[in-house]
Write a protein that holds these residues in place. Structure first.
Motif, PDB file in Angstrom:
ATOM      1  N   TYR A   1      16.651  -6.270  -2.259  1.00 51.84           N
ATOM      2  CA  TYR A   1      16.869  -7.691  -2.605  1.00 51.84           C
ATOM      3  C   TYR A   1      15.552  -8.474  -2.613  1.00 51.84           C
ATOM      4  O   TYR A   1      15.394  -9.431  -3.375  1.00 51.84           O
ATOM      5  CB  TYR A   1      17.878  -8.321  -1.645  1.00 51.84           C
ATOM      6  CG  TYR A   1      19.307  -8.041  -2.058  1.00 51.84           C
ATOM      7  CD1 TYR A   1      19.877  -8.731  -3.119  1.00 51.84           C
ATOM      8  CD2 TYR A   1      20.063  -7.062  -1.416  1.00 51.84           C
ATOM      9  CE1 TYR A   1      21.176  -8.466  -3.525  1.00 51.84           C
ATOM     10  CE2 TYR A   1      21.354  -6.787  -1.814  1.00 51.84           C
ATOM     11  CZ  TYR A   1      21.909  -7.491  -2.877  1.00 51.84           C
ATOM     12  OH  TYR A   1      23.188  -7.218  -3.287  1.00 51.84           O
ATOM     13  N   ARG A   2      14.623  -8.061  -1.758  1.00 56.90           N
ATOM     14  CA  ARG A   2      13.307  -8.730  -1.815  1.00 56.90           C
ATOM     15  C   ARG A   2      12.642  -8.473  -3.164  1.00 56.90           C
ATOM     16  O   ARG A   2      11.928  -9.315  -3.693  1.00 56.90           O
ATOM     17  CB  ARG A   2      12.401  -8.252  -0.673  1.00 56.90           C
ATOM     18  CG  ARG A   2      12.802  -8.792   0.686  1.00 56.90           C
ATOM     19  CD  ARG A   2      11.647  -8.746   1.681  1.00 56.90           C
ATOM     20  NE  ARG A   2      11.147  -7.411   1.933  1.00 56.90           N
ATOM     21  CZ  ARG A   2      11.705  -6.539   2.774  1.00 56.90           C
ATOM     22  NH1 ARG A   2      12.812  -6.875   3.435  1.00 56.90           N
ATOM     23  NH2 ARG A   2      11.176  -5.352   2.969  1.00 56.90           N
TER      24      ARG A   2
ATOM     25  N   ILE B   1      21.991  -1.272  -7.050  1.00 63.50           N
ATOM     26  CA  ILE B   1      21.557  -1.631  -5.689  1.00 63.50           C
ATOM     27  C   ILE B   1      22.230  -0.704  -4.674  1.00 63.50           C
ATOM     28  O   ILE B   1      21.586  -0.175  -3.761  1.00 63.50           O
ATOM     29  CB  ILE B   1      21.895  -3.110  -5.384  1.00 63.50           C
ATOM     30  CG1 ILE B   1      21.063  -4.037  -6.272  1.00 63.50           C
ATOM     31  CG2 ILE B   1      21.660  -3.431  -3.904  1.00 63.50           C
ATOM     32  CD1 ILE B   1      21.531  -5.476  -6.283  1.00 63.50           C
TER      33      ILE B   1
ATOM     34  N   GLN C   1       8.584   1.468 -11.707  1.00 60.79           N
ATOM     35  CA  GLN C   1       8.029   0.566 -12.727  1.00 60.79           C
ATOM     36  C   GLN C   1       6.787  -0.129 -12.169  1.00 60.79           C
ATOM     37  O   GLN C   1       5.853  -0.426 -12.890  1.00 60.79           O
ATOM     38  CB  GLN C   1       9.046  -0.528 -13.071  1.00 60.79           C
ATOM     39  CG  GLN C   1       9.996  -0.186 -14.187  1.00 60.79           C
ATOM     40  CD  GLN C   1      10.978  -1.324 -14.419  1.00 60.79           C
ATOM     41  OE1 GLN C   1      12.113  -1.236 -14.006  1.00 60.79           O
ATOM     42  NE2 GLN C   1      10.534  -2.371 -15.064  1.00 60.79           N
ATOM     43  N   CYS C   2       6.832  -0.429 -10.877  1.00 57.64           N
ATOM     44  CA  CYS C   2       5.746  -1.208 -10.261  1.00 57.64           C
ATOM     45  C   CYS C   2       5.020  -0.456  -9.148  1.00 57.64           C
ATOM     46  O   CYS C   2       3.843  -0.687  -8.919  1.00 57.64           O
ATOM     47  CB  CYS C   2       6.299  -2.503  -9.673  1.00 57.64           C
ATOM     48  SG  CYS C   2       7.146  -3.545 -10.861  1.00 57.64           S
TER      49      CYS C   2
ATOM     50  N   ILE D   1      14.222  -8.154  -5.929  1.00 57.56           N
ATOM     51  CA  ILE D   1      14.878  -9.064  -6.889  1.00 57.56           C
ATOM     52  C   ILE D   1      14.154 -10.407  -6.871  1.00 57.56           C
ATOM     53  O   ILE D   1      13.900 -11.011  -7.912  1.00 57.56           O
ATOM     54  CB  ILE D   1      16.373  -9.226  -6.546  1.00 57.56           C
ATOM     55  CG1 ILE D   1      17.096  -7.897  -6.780  1.00 57.56           C
ATOM     56  CG2 ILE D   1      17.002 -10.349  -7.380  1.00 57.56           C
ATOM     57  CD1 ILE D   1      18.549  -7.891  -6.361  1.00 57.56           C
ATOM     58  N   GLY D   2      13.789 -10.858  -5.683  1.00 59.71           N
ATOM     59  CA  GLY D   2      13.014 -12.105  -5.573  1.00 59.71           C
ATOM     60  C   GLY D   2      11.685 -12.023  -6.288  1.00 59.71           C
ATOM     61  O   GLY D   2      11.102 -13.026  -6.674  1.00 59.71           O
ATOM     62  N   ARG D   3      11.185 -10.808  -6.463  1.00 53.70           N
ATOM     63  CA  ARG D   3       9.891 -10.618  -7.138  1.00 53.70           C
ATOM     64  C   ARG D   3      10.066 -10.280  -8.614  1.00 53.70           C
ATOM     65  O   ARG D   3       9.113  -9.900  -9.266  1.00 53.70           O
ATOM     66  CB  ARG D   3       9.089  -9.509  -6.444  1.00 53.70           C
ATOM     67  CG  ARG D   3       8.906  -9.717  -4.956  1.00 53.70           C
ATOM     68  CD  ARG D   3       7.958  -8.705  -4.350  1.00 53.70           C
ATOM     69  NE  ARG D   3       6.588  -9.134  -4.510  1.00 53.70           N
ATOM     70  CZ  ARG D   3       5.957  -9.976  -3.721  1.00 53.70           C
ATOM     71  NH1 ARG D   3       6.588 -10.501  -2.691  1.00 53.70           N
ATOM     72  NH2 ARG D   3       4.712 -10.314  -3.946  1.00 53.70           N
TER      73      ARG D   3
ATOM     74  N   LEU E   1      15.228  -6.357 -11.642  1.00 55.61           N
ATOM     75  CA  LEU E   1      16.546  -6.599 -12.240  1.00 55.61           C
ATOM     76  C   LEU E   1      17.421  -5.377 -12.013  1.00 55.61           C
ATOM     77  O   LEU E   1      17.203  -4.334 -12.628  1.00 55.61           O
ATOM     78  CB  LEU E   1      16.398  -6.868 -13.745  1.00 55.61           C
ATOM     79  CG  LEU E   1      15.570  -8.092 -14.138  1.00 55.61           C
ATOM     80  CD1 LEU E   1      15.400  -8.145 -15.652  1.00 55.61           C
ATOM     81  CD2 LEU E   1      16.203  -9.376 -13.629  1.00 55.61           C
ATOM     82  N   TYR E   2      18.397  -5.514 -11.124  1.00 53.63           N
ATOM     83  CA  TYR E   2      19.277  -4.393 -10.814  1.00 53.63           C
ATOM     84  C   TYR E   2      20.728  -4.880 -10.778  1.00 53.63           C
ATOM     85  O   TYR E   2      21.017  -5.969 -10.287  1.00 53.63           O
ATOM     86  CB  TYR E   2      18.948  -3.781  -9.428  1.00 53.63           C
ATOM     87  CG  TYR E   2      17.485  -3.780  -9.057  1.00 53.63           C
ATOM     88  CD1 TYR E   2      16.532  -3.174  -9.880  1.00 53.63           C
ATOM     89  CD2 TYR E   2      17.053  -4.391  -7.886  1.00 53.63           C
ATOM     90  CE1 TYR E   2      15.188  -3.179  -9.533  1.00 53.63           C
ATOM     91  CE2 TYR E   2      15.709  -4.395  -7.531  1.00 53.63           C
ATOM     92  CZ  TYR E   2      14.784  -3.801  -8.359  1.00 53.63           C
ATOM     93  OH  TYR E   2      13.463  -3.808  -8.015  1.00 53.63           O
ATOM     94  N   THR E   3      21.622  -3.991 -11.204  1.00 49.86           N
ATOM     95  CA  THR E   3      23.044  -4.323 -11.098  1.00 49.86           C
ATOM     96  C   THR E   3      23.519  -4.032  -9.675  1.00 49.86           C
ATOM     97  O   THR E   3      22.837  -3.334  -8.905  1.00 49.86           O
ATOM     98  CB  THR E   3      23.876  -3.478 -12.069  1.00 49.86           C
ATOM     99  OG1 THR E   3      23.731  -2.099 -11.693  1.00 49.86           O
ATOM    100  CG2 THR E   3      23.399  -3.657 -13.511  1.00 49.86           C
ATOM    101  N   ASP E   4      24.703  -4.532  -9.368  1.00 49.65           N
ATOM    102  CA  ASP E   4      25.308  -4.247  -8.047  1.00 49.65           C
ATOM    103  C   ASP E   4      25.362  -2.741  -7.791  1.00 49.65           C
ATOM    104  O   ASP E   4      25.053  -2.268  -6.702  1.00 49.65           O
ATOM    105  CB  ASP E   4      26.745  -4.781  -8.009  1.00 49.65           C
ATOM    106  CG  ASP E   4      26.784  -6.281  -7.774  1.00 49.65           C
ATOM    107  OD1 ASP E   4      25.739  -6.830  -7.384  1.00 49.65           O
ATOM    108  OD2 ASP E   4      27.842  -6.881  -8.013  1.00 49.65           O
TER     109      ASP E   4
ATOM    110  N   LYS F   1      13.694   2.427 -11.502  1.00 53.97           N
ATOM    111  CA  LYS F   1      13.536   1.005 -11.174  1.00 53.97           C
ATOM    112  C   LYS F   1      12.290   0.730 -10.316  1.00 53.97           C
ATOM    113  O   LYS F   1      11.511  -0.153 -10.621  1.00 53.97           O
ATOM    114  CB  LYS F   1      14.779   0.497 -10.432  1.00 53.97           C
ATOM    115  CG  LYS F   1      16.055   0.561 -11.246  1.00 53.97           C
ATOM    116  CD  LYS F   1      16.030  -0.474 -12.355  1.00 53.97           C
ATOM    117  CE  LYS F   1      17.258  -0.385 -13.236  1.00 53.97           C
ATOM    118  NZ  LYS F   1      17.222  -1.349 -14.339  1.00 53.97           N
TER     119      LYS F   1
ATOM    120  N   GLU G   1      18.438  -1.910   1.787  1.00 50.66           N
ATOM    121  CA  GLU G   1      19.143  -2.836   0.897  1.00 50.66           C
ATOM    122  C   GLU G   1      18.422  -4.195   0.882  1.00 50.66           C
ATOM    123  O   GLU G   1      18.213  -4.795  -0.172  1.00 50.66           O
ATOM    124  CB  GLU G   1      20.594  -3.004   1.366  1.00 50.66           C
ATOM    125  CG  GLU G   1      21.437  -3.801   0.389  1.00 50.66           C
ATOM    126  CD  GLU G   1      22.840  -4.067   0.934  1.00 50.66           C
ATOM    127  OE1 GLU G   1      23.151  -3.630   2.067  1.00 50.66           O
ATOM    128  OE2 GLU G   1      23.602  -4.741   0.230  1.00 50.66           O
TER     129      GLU G   1
END
Lengths: 656, 99
Positions: free
Chosen positions: B63-64, B77, B41-42, B66-68, B71-74, B38, B59
């Motif tokens: 989540y930051r 994460i 990738q970047c 995700i804002g960018r 895409l991750y599942t619970d 995950k 953690e």
């Protein structure tokens, strides 16, 4: 006239307003009615879609316009400054964005009796040019930026650079401060060949050689800037030319506009269509030429025909509805390899994306077949291998490609596309759900706020058709669901000369007074260009400005840490380049100095209340600013960051 | 001051993540695998070399992302936060000491 026609065709101008505009522009009532008839047939043809009908109707308009404009060449006698004003009016310019320049006195004199040409005084050339660019981008109408000689031009160069990178048709003028009979003698504000300074960042630069050639120079600049691919143009002349009396011609814009709308090569269209229908997993990358050509609905249609996923690499605008089931999200880190899905595209088509490469890796990897459609031919084929080049106005190109794909679609291919569309929909629905998890961050309710919370609250607050001007470089937007077809629109940046956000927002609001405009800006960007707040106050431009204020350059901080991992900076916490606190800047106080009310916000609850107050102000026609205190996040940030021990208190021997 | 995307460097990342945990032979670790698939990738490993923080902060960092657009599942994460909080916690040694 071109702008009137465009506005009428876009339904932003009534029939009556269109005729009134034509007569104001000098046409007789009969000629205006004739033009209306032709334009109406174009409008009908556009609604009916077939390209041939549109071009036939367009040709009919051209003929009518040509006849009606026979009187559009006006002999002129007066000062060079007045000729300047007259030619701008003939070019369709309504607003001039300028900073005080005493050698333009005859131009200012001419404005007194030409109220249709409105001069907007901007207190700094940089934000002034950003405001002009924002106006051009949001209105599609021409304007000019003017400053005093090289000293003013130098301040505007940053925004000229942005216009160059963003392909904004911005015309910029500044006189040469030297008079023609003393040029080259080291006069006040004089530099040799000042027009050459901006040559690498303009499509066209020119120096009028004679005062009677001022109108011709202006025409050429507008033609160069507005002929696709668009870009800035710079013009100049000796300052005394504005004072001289000239006999010259003023020519209406429609007489020199080449109306360049290029259809793609039909053979290449057929090849592209064949590749797309035969692809296992085609992928569409959208770009700003789509927004500029008002062709978003056409891109949606092509994607839907093929059940094709859609993405976008960094651009100014949102060029596809983000809530559409075929939208798989923006490419997160610059190249398609960083995309979560699809990983296996075998045919990739770009429509109108300029492809900003910020790393050696090509955005489109080697392997998949690549179709590249854009009018910006110069940047095609430079990095990616291009299987099918389609040099075209993307609106026309999408029309032709859609027709060609439609002709190839057999029932079996339609079934395949429908199945693929279901697959894309399943991904996009899940991705939407996963993106929504941003609210589960353990820092969600903290104060100072995390940037994602600010974005989320503003997104919840924004009108369904709000325009978001975004110059918070380290903030990634989410939750807005941009939709350029009647929904929320995005005006981001591409060139990255900072200080454009506030000016751009002012210009956008000037162009679109009936849409909510929200400017999102980082504290670092904001302090490069706050003077446009004064323009918001003076012109009653009710923009809501939200400053993400973490008292730092967080982008440069993260990149420096990444560039020198394990270095002394991280070990000691001594970063000289990124902390803007000690003392903290109060952006609400800065706004107050420019006549804009605002407040400092420290908690999520305060943010909601402050946004409500901001709305009240904008309803009353007043701009408002929120200085939102945002947490610094990332490696190496201390609660109280170190600052270099440079203080002169100990060196002072006199208390003066 | 543009946002500068970073070139993928999986080989370096693998080597780095190996050195971060005391260079012991590693059993399969789903958290590490999630980070590999995950984050990289970047990002390159440079993003991790100096980051030492507790699980909660890791953690929040996820989540930051995700804002960018991440895409991750619970479950992903949780796995990534557990792994990073352990291997790159406040007391973990620097992976690449400055010279």
């Amino acid at each position: 006239m071109r702008e009137l026609v465009a506005r009428y065709l876009n339904h932003s101008l009534s029939r009556r307003g269109f005729v009134r505009g034509l007569t104001k522009a000098g046409l007789t009532a009969t000629a205006a009615q004739s033009v209306l008839g032709s334009v109406s047939s174009v409008s009908l043809a556009q609604d009916a879609a077939p390209a041939a009908a549109t071009s036939k109707a367009a040709a009919s308009v051209s003929a009518t316009v040509a006849n009606a404009s026979a009187a559009a060449v006006k002999p002129f006698q007066g000062t060079g400054g007045a000729a300047f004003a007259e030619q701008l009016i003939a070019c369709g310019v309504k607003y001039v964005f300028g900073n005080s320049a005493s050698e333009d006195a005859q131009f200012y004199e001419a404005l007194v009796d030409r109220p249709q040409l409105k001069y907007i005084l901007t207190p700094h050339e940089g934000p002034g040019a950003a405001m002009a660019a924002g106006y051009v981008k949001a209105s599609g109408e021409p304007t000019i930026v003017m400053q005093a000689a090289v000293v003013g031009m130098a301040n505007a160069i940053g925004q000229m650079f942005n216009a160059w990178k963003e392909q904004t048709p911005l015309v910029v003028y500044s006189y040469r401060t030297d008079q023609s009979r003393r040029a080259g003698r080291d006069g006040f504000e004089e530099v040799a060949n000042q027009e050459q300074i901006v040559q690498p960042i303009t499509k066209f630069t020119w120096l009028s050689r004679r005062p009677d050639m001022i109108p011709e120079t202006i025409r050429r600049a507008f033609k160069a800037a507005w002929t696709p691919p668009n870009g800035p143009a710079y013009i100049s002349w000796h300052s005394d030319y504005n004072d001289e009396r000239v006999r010259t011609e003023i020519i209406a814009q429609d007489q020199f506009d080449p109306r360049m709308r290029v259809r793609p090569n039909p053979d290449e269209i057929e090849r592209a269509a064949k590749l797309l229908v035969e692809a296992r997993m085609p992928l569409l990358i959208v770009g700003d030429e789509i927004y500029k050509a008002k062709a978003v609905a056409k891109a949606v249609k092509l994607a839907e025909m093929l059940g094709m996923p859609v993405t976008q690499v960094r651009q100014l605008y949102a060029n596809f509805p983000e809530s559409h089931p075929l939208w798989v999200g923006n490419v997160p880190a610059g190249t398609l390899r960083s995309q979560t899905w699809p990983k296996d595209a075998d045919v990739i088509i770009n429509v109108g994306n300029k492809f900003q490469h910020n790393s050696p890796a090509p955005i489109v990897p080697r392997g998949p077949k690549f179709i590249d459609m854009r009018i910006d031919f110069a940047s095609m084929g430079n990095v990616m291998l291009t299987e099918v080049p389609l040099v075209a106005d993307v609106g026309l190109g999408l029309d032709d490609l859609t027709v060609a794909v439609g002709q190839l679609m057999t029932p079996a291919l339609k079934q395949k596309a429908a199945e693929r569309a279901d697959e894309v929909r399943r991904f996009s629905e899940n991705a939407r759900k996963l993106r929504g998890q941003v609210v589960n961050s353990p820092d969600w309710d903290q104060s100072p706020l995390i940037a994602d919370r600010v974005t989320y609250e503003v997104a919840k607050f924004a009108d369904p058709d709000a325009i978001i001007v975004h110059e918070a470089g380290s903030v990634a937007l989410h939750s807005f669901d941009f939709n350029p077809i009647g929904g929320r629109e995005l005006f981001f940046y591409y060139g990255a000369h900072l200080g454009s956000g506030v000016g751009t927002a002012a210009g956008v609001k000037l162009a679109r007074p009936n849409q909510q405009v929200i400017c999102l800006v980082g504290d670092g960007s904001f302090v490069f260009g706050p003077t446009a707040l004064w323009n918001m106050a003076r012109l009653e431009l009710p923009v809501i400005t939200v400053v993400y204020n973490n008292h730092a350059y967080s982008g440069p901080h993260s990149r420096v840490v990444s560039n020198v991992p394990g270095g002394r900076m991280v070990q000691t916490g001594q970063f000289v380049h990124d902390y803007l606190g000690d003392p903290d800047m109060n952006m609400a106080d800065i706004a107050r100095g420019f006549g804009v009310k605002g407040e400092v916000v420290e908690t999520p609850a305060q943010l909601r209340e402050a946004l409500t107050r901001a709305r009240q102000h904008t309803v009353e026609g007043k701009p408002y600013l929120l200085d939102v205190q945002v947490a610094r996040k990332g490696v190496g940030w201390a609660d109280k960051p170190w600052t270099p021990p440079i203080r002169i208190a100990g060196l002072r021997q006199k208390k003066v | 001051m543009t946002v500068r995307p970073i070139v993928l460097g999986l080989a370096g990342a693998l080597a780095f993540l190996a050195t971060a945990s005391a260079q012991q032979p590693q059993a399969p670790n789903p958290g590490r695998e999630a980070v590999m698939s995950k984050c990289f990738q970047c990002h390159t490993d440079a993003m991790f070399r100096d980051a030492r923080q507790d699980r909660r902060s890791w953690e929040a960092a996820i989540y930051r992302m995700i804002g960018r657009g991440g895409l991750y599942t619970d479950e992903e994460i949780k796995l990534m936060a557990d792994y990073l909080g352990t291997e790159f916690g406040p007391n973990a040694k620097p992976a690449t000491p400055a010279k």
